[in-house]
Scaffold this active site. Sequence first.
Site, PDB file in Angstrom:
ATOM      1  CD  GLU A  88      -4.835  -1.277  11.191  1.00  0.00           C
ATOM      2  OE1 GLU A  88      -5.019  -0.257  12.163  1.00  0.00           O
ATOM      3  OE2 GLU A  88      -4.429  -2.756  10.866  1.00  0.00           O
ATOM      4  CD  GLU A 119       3.142  14.273  -4.810  1.00  0.00           C
ATOM      5  OE1 GLU A 119       4.174  14.867  -5.132  1.00  0.00           O
ATOM      6  OE2 GLU A 119       3.087  12.867  -4.715  1.00  0.00           O
TER       7      GLU A 119
END
Length: 306
Positions: A88, A119
Amino acid sequence: MNHVRQEIGALVTESSNLRYPDLAAMSTTELVTAMNGEDALVPQAIERQIPVITAIVDEVAARMSRGGRLIYVGAGTPGRMGILDASECPPTFGTDPSLVVGVIAGGRAAVNQAVENAEDSQEGGAADMAALELTENDSVIGLAASGRTPYVIAAINAAKARGAYTVGFACNNNSPLGAAADTALEIELGPEFLTGSTRLKSGTCQKLVLNMISTLAMVRLGKTYKNVMVDLRATNAKLHARSERTLMQLTDCDAATATAALAAADGHVKTALLAIVTGLPAEQASALLAENGGFLPAAITAASNA
């Protein structure tokens, strides 16, 4: 696996919320009210960490002013939050996509679906940081609600070894991630509404804090003017209309003047604004901005003193 089970079991983010022992037994109104009440706890918890967040913003902005990048790294939901915030920044602040970067365990495929074992990969965390060729001007924020994700801790260790500024952002206190980083940002929120679902309060907390860090760093870098986005470039109808309205509000010009100034400035609001305020041609306004590091007030002052 025994030690992992014990480690996870001790985390506040994994504990059961005793206020809501049976969600299915609650009415929908009760469920909505309860979730809203839990979410309301997030800003209060963030408020207690304002001094730490302030220091992070100042350090990130200082390094970015020297040419550094802001890099988020996480697995699962935290990784997606980092990618969301990074994606953004270009439309909001007119930044190059390489300036704010989101890195997620398992790569881009992990944005839409879980990538098994990603992970847990310390090698992956180190390799993803190596690929970025970090410098001492970069800032790397590691995100993990648990504060124990091996991929993220390894990434922070690798970034720190390259001289980058590192932040360990967790939702549990005294986390291994916080201990690994230069700055520990630990915001404990209590048990999740749905046990262990850290996309809820923890994810909301991560979103709010990343909003602060990126937005306020951009303010410090001169990407705003007053309280307005002025470094964006009008690339669609909505942005063009917003840009014209911004110019009209800030300079009290008419629509025709705003439209012409934007066209001459190739849609760049800040350049168009400086051109209107100073009367300079767009090309000279752009050059003056560059001479003043993109800071519009400084460029206006320089023009008035010329």
